[in-house]
Design a protein around this motif. Sequence first.
Motif, mmCIF file in Angstrom:
data_model
loop_
_atom_site.group_PDB
_atom_site.id
_atom_site.type_symbol
_atom_site.label_atom_id
_atom_site.label_comp_id
_atom_site.label_asym_id
_atom_site.label_seq_id
_atom_site.Cartn_x
_atom_site.Cartn_y
_atom_site.Cartn_z
ATOM 1 N N HIS A 81 53.601 -35.841 -1.028
ATOM 2 C CA HIS A 81 53.591 -34.948 -2.185
ATOM 3 C C HIS A 81 52.382 -35.226 -3.079
ATOM 4 O O HIS A 81 51.754 -34.301 -3.605
ATOM 5 C CB HIS A 81 54.886 -35.116 -2.983
ATOM 6 N N PHE A 82 52.043 -36.496 -3.257
ATOM 7 C CA PHE A 82 50.849 -36.844 -4.029
ATOM 8 C C PHE A 82 49.592 -36.271 -3.377
ATOM 9 O O PHE A 82 48.681 -35.803 -4.070
ATOM 10 C CB PHE A 82 50.717 -38.364 -4.148
ATOM 11 N N LEU A 83 49.533 -36.324 -2.060
ATOM 12 C CA LEU A 83 48.383 -35.761 -1.352
ATOM 13 C C LEU A 83 48.293 -34.254 -1.589
ATOM 14 O O LEU A 83 47.198 -33.711 -1.802
ATOM 15 C CB LEU A 83 48.502 -36.053 0.145
ATOM 16 N N PHE A 84 49.437 -33.584 -1.570
ATOM 17 C CA PHE A 84 49.457 -32.142 -1.838
ATOM 18 C C PHE A 84 48.973 -31.846 -3.252
ATOM 19 O O PHE A 84 48.167 -30.928 -3.469
ATOM 20 C CB PHE A 84 50.878 -31.606 -1.644
ATOM 21 N N ARG A 85 49.441 -32.612 -4.226
ATOM 22 C CA ARG A 85 49.020 -32.413 -5.611
ATOM 23 C C ARG A 85 47.520 -32.675 -5.767
ATOM 24 O O ARG A 85 46.829 -31.972 -6.494
ATOM 25 C CB ARG A 85 49.805 -33.335 -6.548
ATOM 26 N N TYR A 86 47.024 -33.690 -5.083
ATOM 27 C CA TYR A 86 45.600 -34.017 -5.174
ATOM 28 C C TYR A 86 44.746 -32.903 -4.582
ATOM 29 O O TYR A 86 43.767 -32.463 -5.197
ATOM 30 C CB TYR A 86 45.337 -35.336 -4.456
ATOM 31 N N TRP A 87 45.120 -32.422 -3.424
ATOM 32 C CA TRP A 87 44.348 -31.350 -2.799
ATOM 33 C C TRP A 87 44.445 -30.047 -3.582
ATOM 34 O O TRP A 87 43.493 -29.262 -3.600
ATOM 35 C CB TRP A 87 44.824 -31.136 -1.366
ATOM 36 N N SER A 88 45.573 -29.789 -4.211
ATOM 37 C CA SER A 88 45.730 -28.543 -4.968
ATOM 38 C C SER A 88 44.766 -28.473 -6.144
ATOM 39 O O SER A 88 44.452 -27.383 -6.629
ATOM 40 C CB SER A 88 47.164 -28.404 -5.468
ATOM 41 N N VAL A 89 44.277 -29.637 -6.584
ATOM 42 C CA VAL A 89 43.325 -29.676 -7.694
ATOM 43 C C VAL A 89 41.904 -29.934 -7.201
ATOM 44 O O VAL A 89 40.963 -29.248 -7.590
ATOM 45 C CB VAL A 89 43.729 -30.760 -8.718
ATOM 46 N N ASN B 239 40.689 -29.964 -3.897
ATOM 47 C CA ASN B 239 40.204 -29.136 -2.793
ATOM 48 C C ASN B 239 41.298 -28.149 -2.388
ATOM 49 O O ASN B 239 42.005 -28.357 -1.398
ATOM 50 C CB ASN B 239 39.818 -30.025 -1.604
ATOM 51 N N PRO B 240 41.474 -27.070 -3.144
ATOM 52 C CA PRO B 240 42.585 -26.137 -2.896
ATOM 53 C C PRO B 240 42.584 -25.513 -1.504
ATOM 54 O O PRO B 240 43.647 -25.109 -1.018
ATOM 55 C CB PRO B 240 42.386 -25.063 -3.977
ATOM 56 N N THR B 241 41.429 -25.438 -0.858
ATOM 57 C CA THR B 241 41.390 -24.822 0.472
ATOM 58 C C THR B 241 42.177 -25.636 1.500
ATOM 59 O O THR B 241 42.655 -25.088 2.493
ATOM 60 C CB THR B 241 39.932 -24.674 0.939
ATOM 61 N N ARG B 242 42.311 -26.926 1.262
ATOM 62 C CA ARG B 242 43.040 -27.771 2.208
ATOM 63 C C ARG B 242 44.557 -27.638 2.085
ATOM 64 O O ARG B 242 45.284 -28.105 2.961
ATOM 65 C CB ARG B 242 42.647 -29.235 2.009
ATOM 66 N N VAL B 243 45.022 -27.037 1.016
ATOM 67 C CA VAL B 243 46.467 -26.865 0.837
ATOM 68 C C VAL B 243 47.048 -26.022 1.969
ATOM 69 O O VAL B 243 48.210 -26.205 2.364
ATOM 70 C CB VAL B 243 46.757 -26.226 -0.533
ATOM 71 N N ALA B 244 46.237 -25.126 2.509
ATOM 72 C CA ALA B 244 46.704 -24.274 3.605
ATOM 73 C C ALA B 244 47.087 -25.082 4.839
ATOM 74 O O ALA B 244 47.853 -24.606 5.688
ATOM 75 C CB ALA B 244 45.622 -23.254 3.964
ATOM 76 N N LEU B 245 46.593 -26.306 4.945
ATOM 77 C CA LEU B 245 46.938 -27.148 6.093
ATOM 78 C C LEU B 245 48.434 -27.455 6.144
ATOM 79 O O LEU B 245 48.996 -27.667 7.227
ATOM 80 C CB LEU B 245 46.150 -28.461 6.038
ATOM 81 N N PHE B 246 49.077 -27.471 4.983
ATOM 82 C CA PHE B 246 50.501 -27.805 4.936
ATOM 83 C C PHE B 246 51.378 -26.721 5.558
ATOM 84 O O PHE B 246 52.580 -26.933 5.733
ATOM 85 C CB PHE B 246 50.937 -28.054 3.490
ATOM 86 N N ARG C 15 50.435 -28.112 13.415
ATOM 87 C CA ARG C 15 49.824 -29.367 13.857
ATOM 88 C C ARG C 15 49.719 -30.368 12.713
ATOM 89 O O ARG C 15 49.977 -31.562 12.892
ATOM 90 C CB ARG C 15 48.438 -29.090 14.444
ATOM 91 N N PHE C 16 49.350 -29.872 11.551
ATOM 92 C CA PHE C 16 49.232 -30.773 10.408
ATOM 93 C C PHE C 16 50.605 -31.260 9.963
ATOM 94 O O PHE C 16 50.765 -32.424 9.573
ATOM 95 C CB PHE C 16 48.520 -30.065 9.255
ATOM 96 N N ILE C 17 51.600 -30.381 10.013
ATOM 97 C CA ILE C 17 52.964 -30.789 9.665
ATOM 98 C C ILE C 17 53.442 -31.893 10.605
ATOM 99 O O ILE C 17 54.046 -32.883 10.175
ATOM 100 C CB ILE C 17 53.916 -29.578 9.714
#
Length: 265
Positions: free
Chosen positions: A36-44, A46-53, A57-59
């Motif tokens: 969850h911390f990684l998601f919060r970090y990317w959302s601020v 590098n928002p483009t990486r949020v789509a990986l979730f 394969r990423f899941i």
Amino acid sequence: MKNTFAAALYAPWQSHELTSAYLAFFTVPFALMNIHFLFRYWSVANPTRVALFSQRRFIALITLYPVTEFIAWYILAYAIKVDPDSICLDDIKAALLDTHNDTIEEGWLAMDHWRNGELNVHVVWVVFFSMIIIFGSFFSALTLAALTYRHILAATTLSAKHRTLQFTLLVAVCAQTFVPLICVYIPYFMCLASPFLSLSGYGMIEHFSLLLSIFPGWDAIVIILLIRDYRIGLLKMLGLWREKTILIRNTQFTSCVISSVRVTQ
């Protein structure tokens, strides 16, 4: 027992495997918090990486993290199982009978740090790898939280409303992380380190089971208290929420425009 840590399930089914799995499952929430911390970090940052979730394969890849931590902790717990004919087990049962007037026959895990003045090297290795898991997870969460906070402050494209939302979500995740830290990881640390250092455990060893049992409930309570929408939803479910009614008085004015035409001859 000052130099011995022991754990077993007080349940109809008792085995080393069940006790090991029970202890290992409580390490999973902290791993999920790090995701969850990684998601919060990317959302601020590098928002483009949020789509990986949302990619399978990423899941599957990030699922390996809590699964691997569970397996590692299970192996460490199972490595300290006690043989039925162990002298340590007799001492453990006697201590349990003396303090709780009850006994558990099977499924004991124990770390007898010192026996006859000699250090148990096998237990030292178990403690060492356990500390790697505990401190590794904690510092990963701390690093991601600090980086997220820094990017929220430095971001120039965030609106005031979005910035406030990001701060609120970050605080909620941090608070949600402190719950397993206090109820699971710190008690684990005290249970593992206190017998080795001949410390009392400061009450956490005696209340180890209580802390583990209250963890899931407090984890949910913290989020409900911090997120306003969840608080309102709970109050509505309990019938304690009252919608605020705002009365607006509408005063109508009638205006009349008189036009005049001036004729010049």
